[in-house]
Scaffold this motif. Structure first.
Motif, mmCIF file in Angstrom:
data_model
loop_
_atom_site.group_PDB
_atom_site.id
_atom_site.type_symbol
_atom_site.label_atom_id
_atom_site.label_comp_id
_atom_site.label_asym_id
_atom_site.label_seq_id
_atom_site.Cartn_x
_atom_site.Cartn_y
_atom_site.Cartn_z
ATOM 1 N N GLU A 75 45.921 33.012 52.281
ATOM 2 C CA GLU A 75 47.233 34.142 51.707
ATOM 3 C C GLU A 75 46.948 35.171 50.271
ATOM 4 N N ARG A 76 47.274 33.710 50.541
ATOM 5 C CA ARG A 76 47.752 33.272 48.156
ATOM 6 C C ARG A 76 46.253 33.257 47.824
ATOM 7 N N MET A 77 45.559 32.583 48.321
ATOM 8 C CA MET A 77 44.263 32.269 47.949
ATOM 9 C C MET A 77 43.537 33.991 47.404
ATOM 10 N N TRP A 78 44.073 34.719 49.330
ATOM 11 C CA TRP A 78 43.409 35.684 48.769
ATOM 12 C C TRP A 78 44.371 36.960 47.252
ATOM 13 N N ALA A 79 44.855 36.860 47.897
ATOM 14 C CA ALA A 79 46.012 37.752 46.871
ATOM 15 C C ALA A 79 45.153 37.113 45.416
ATOM 16 N N ARG A 80 45.181 35.876 45.004
ATOM 17 C CA ARG A 80 44.553 35.464 43.782
ATOM 18 C C ARG A 80 43.404 36.128 43.589
ATOM 19 N N HIS A 81 42.172 35.660 44.404
ATOM 20 C CA HIS A 81 40.704 36.412 44.455
ATOM 21 C C HIS A 81 40.990 37.894 43.867
ATOM 22 N N THR A 82 42.172 38.239 44.474
ATOM 23 C CA THR A 82 42.443 40.344 44.741
ATOM 24 C C THR A 82 42.162 40.222 42.838
ATOM 25 N N ASP A 83 43.422 39.841 42.642
ATOM 26 C CA ASP A 83 43.845 39.563 41.215
ATOM 27 C C ASP A 83 42.450 39.228 39.849
ATOM 28 N N THR A 84 41.588 38.172 40.673
ATOM 29 C CA THR A 84 41.356 37.725 39.471
ATOM 30 C C THR A 84 39.621 39.167 39.462
ATOM 31 N N LEU A 85 39.284 39.757 41.069
ATOM 32 C CA LEU A 85 38.300 40.817 40.818
ATOM 33 C C LEU A 85 38.815 42.092 40.373
ATOM 34 N N GLY A 86 40.024 42.202 40.161
ATOM 35 C CA GLY A 86 40.637 43.588 40.139
ATOM 36 C C GLY A 86 40.263 43.728 38.591
ATOM 37 N N ALA A 87 40.390 42.451 38.020
ATOM 38 C CA ALA A 87 41.350 42.883 36.382
ATOM 39 C C ALA A 87 39.271 42.498 35.930
ATOM 40 N N ALA A 88 38.246 41.625 36.566
ATOM 41 C CA ALA A 88 37.023 41.665 36.080
ATOM 42 C C ALA A 88 36.092 43.211 36.170
ATOM 43 N N LEU A 89 37.351 43.932 37.028
ATOM 44 C CA LEU A 89 36.492 45.916 37.186
ATOM 45 C C LEU A 89 37.168 46.260 36.533
ATOM 46 N N ALA A 90 38.072 45.659 35.736
ATOM 47 C CA ALA A 90 39.278 46.424 35.216
ATOM 48 C C ALA A 90 38.510 46.553 33.392
ATOM 49 N N ASP A 91 38.477 45.434 33.347
ATOM 50 C CA ASP A 91 37.665 44.735 32.372
ATOM 51 C C ASP A 91 36.092 45.282 31.997
ATOM 52 N N GLU A 92 35.239 45.544 32.297
ATOM 53 C CA GLU A 92 34.095 46.361 32.921
ATOM 54 C C GLU A 92 34.310 47.628 33.088
ATOM 55 N N PHE A 93 35.306 47.840 32.579
ATOM 56 C CA PHE A 93 35.083 49.975 32.954
ATOM 57 C C PHE A 93 36.267 50.308 31.617
ATOM 58 N N GLY A 94 37.063 49.258 31.019
ATOM 59 C CA GLY A 94 37.615 49.279 29.561
ATOM 60 C C GLY A 94 38.912 50.453 30.236
ATOM 61 N N VAL A 95 39.184 49.837 31.452
ATOM 62 C CA VAL A 95 40.967 50.140 32.228
ATOM 63 C C VAL A 95 42.006 48.872 32.216
ATOM 64 N N GLU A 96 42.528 49.705 32.303
ATOM 65 C CA GLU A 96 44.164 48.545 31.713
ATOM 66 C C GLU A 96 43.504 47.715 33.712
ATOM 67 N N HIS A 97 44.418 46.490 33.095
ATOM 68 C CA HIS A 97 44.954 45.910 35.073
ATOM 69 C C HIS A 97 45.633 46.110 35.632
ATOM 70 N N GLY A 98 45.325 46.339 36.700
ATOM 71 C CA GLY A 98 46.288 46.915 37.272
ATOM 72 C C GLY A 98 45.750 48.351 37.764
ATOM 73 N N ASN A 99 44.344 48.797 37.308
ATOM 74 C CA ASN A 99 44.137 50.187 37.871
ATOM 75 C C ASN A 99 44.013 51.104 39.217
ATOM 76 N N LEU A 100 44.310 51.674 39.824
ATOM 77 C CA LEU A 100 44.248 51.647 41.189
ATOM 78 C C LEU A 100 43.337 51.806 41.625
ATOM 79 N N ALA A 101 41.646 52.177 41.047
ATOM 80 C CA ALA A 101 40.669 52.434 41.900
ATOM 81 C C ALA A 101 40.005 50.763 41.561
#
Length: 204
Positions: A130-156
């Motif tokens: 579960e901790r691993m899943w949460a960390r990977h989710t944060d990693t992917l979410g941050a990569a997506l946010a960087d790709e689209f030029g929005v803040e980390h934590g962006n809901l989409a």
């Protein structure tokens, strides 16, 4: 459970290091499946792999990491799917291809069911997963946010990351895992629609 490496090791030293790490992980999984996770110590794993306990800890951060031996490469795969996709391939399609290439071989592994029974029946491994899943989710979410030029934590971005990382769980029990992965990605790409059936007919 062994996964395809993020990239093939190059050079004699790197190959030897990777081979030692894989031998330790294979020995650990073999013992965990035979005896149960809690009945096996790191020393037992070291003896089975014919290395010292110091060598085990050079390659793995702890006992749980011996079970999820390619965990570190998962973040690299996720980031690569976002940042290193081919020209003309959108993010969702790149994640689809990456998941099919990396997860399906694991799901088809002959020890797959034994592995998941081990994890599901061991509280410390479930918590680690579960901790691993949460960390990977944060990693992917941050990569997506960087790709689209929005803040980390962006809901989409966070929403997409969570759904993508749930796909292996959703597809695991399906007879045709590839078709299940494809269908879930189609839902993410095109939006959810009521499945055809009696209830849908009545609702219409």
């Amino acid at each position: 459970m062994t996964q395809p490496p993020a990239e093939a090791p190059v050079g004699r030293r790197e190959r030897k290091k990777a081979a030692t790490r894989q031998a330790i992980a294979d020995a650990a999984l073999r013992l965990f499946l035979e005896r149960g996770y809690d009945q096996v110590s790191v020393r037992d794993v070291a003896e089975e792999a014919d290395v010292s306990t110091t060598t085990v800890f050079k390659h793995f951060t702890g006992k749980e990491a011996l079970v999820f031996d390619q965990e570190e490469s998962t973040d690299a795969h996720l980031i690569a799917a976002v940042r290193q996709r081919a020209d003309g391939v959108d993010v969702l399609e790149s994640l689809r291809r990456r998941l099919l290439d990396t997860w399906l071989p694991i799901a088809d592994h002959p020890q797959n069911e034994e592995f998941f029974r081990l994890v599901d029946s061991t509280p410390s491994l479930r918590a680690y997963a579960e901790r691993m899943w949460a960390r990977h989710t944060d990693t992917l979410g941050a990569a997506l946010a960087d790709e689209f030029g929005v803040e980390h934590g962006n809901l989409a971005c966070v929403t997409l990351a969570r759904f993508v990382l749930e796909i292996p769980v959703l597809a695991r029990g399906q007879k045709d895992r590839r078709a299940a992965v494809e269908e879930i990605f189609d839902i993410l790409a095109d939006g959810w629609r009521p499945p055809a059936g009696t209830a849908a007919t009545r609702a219409g």
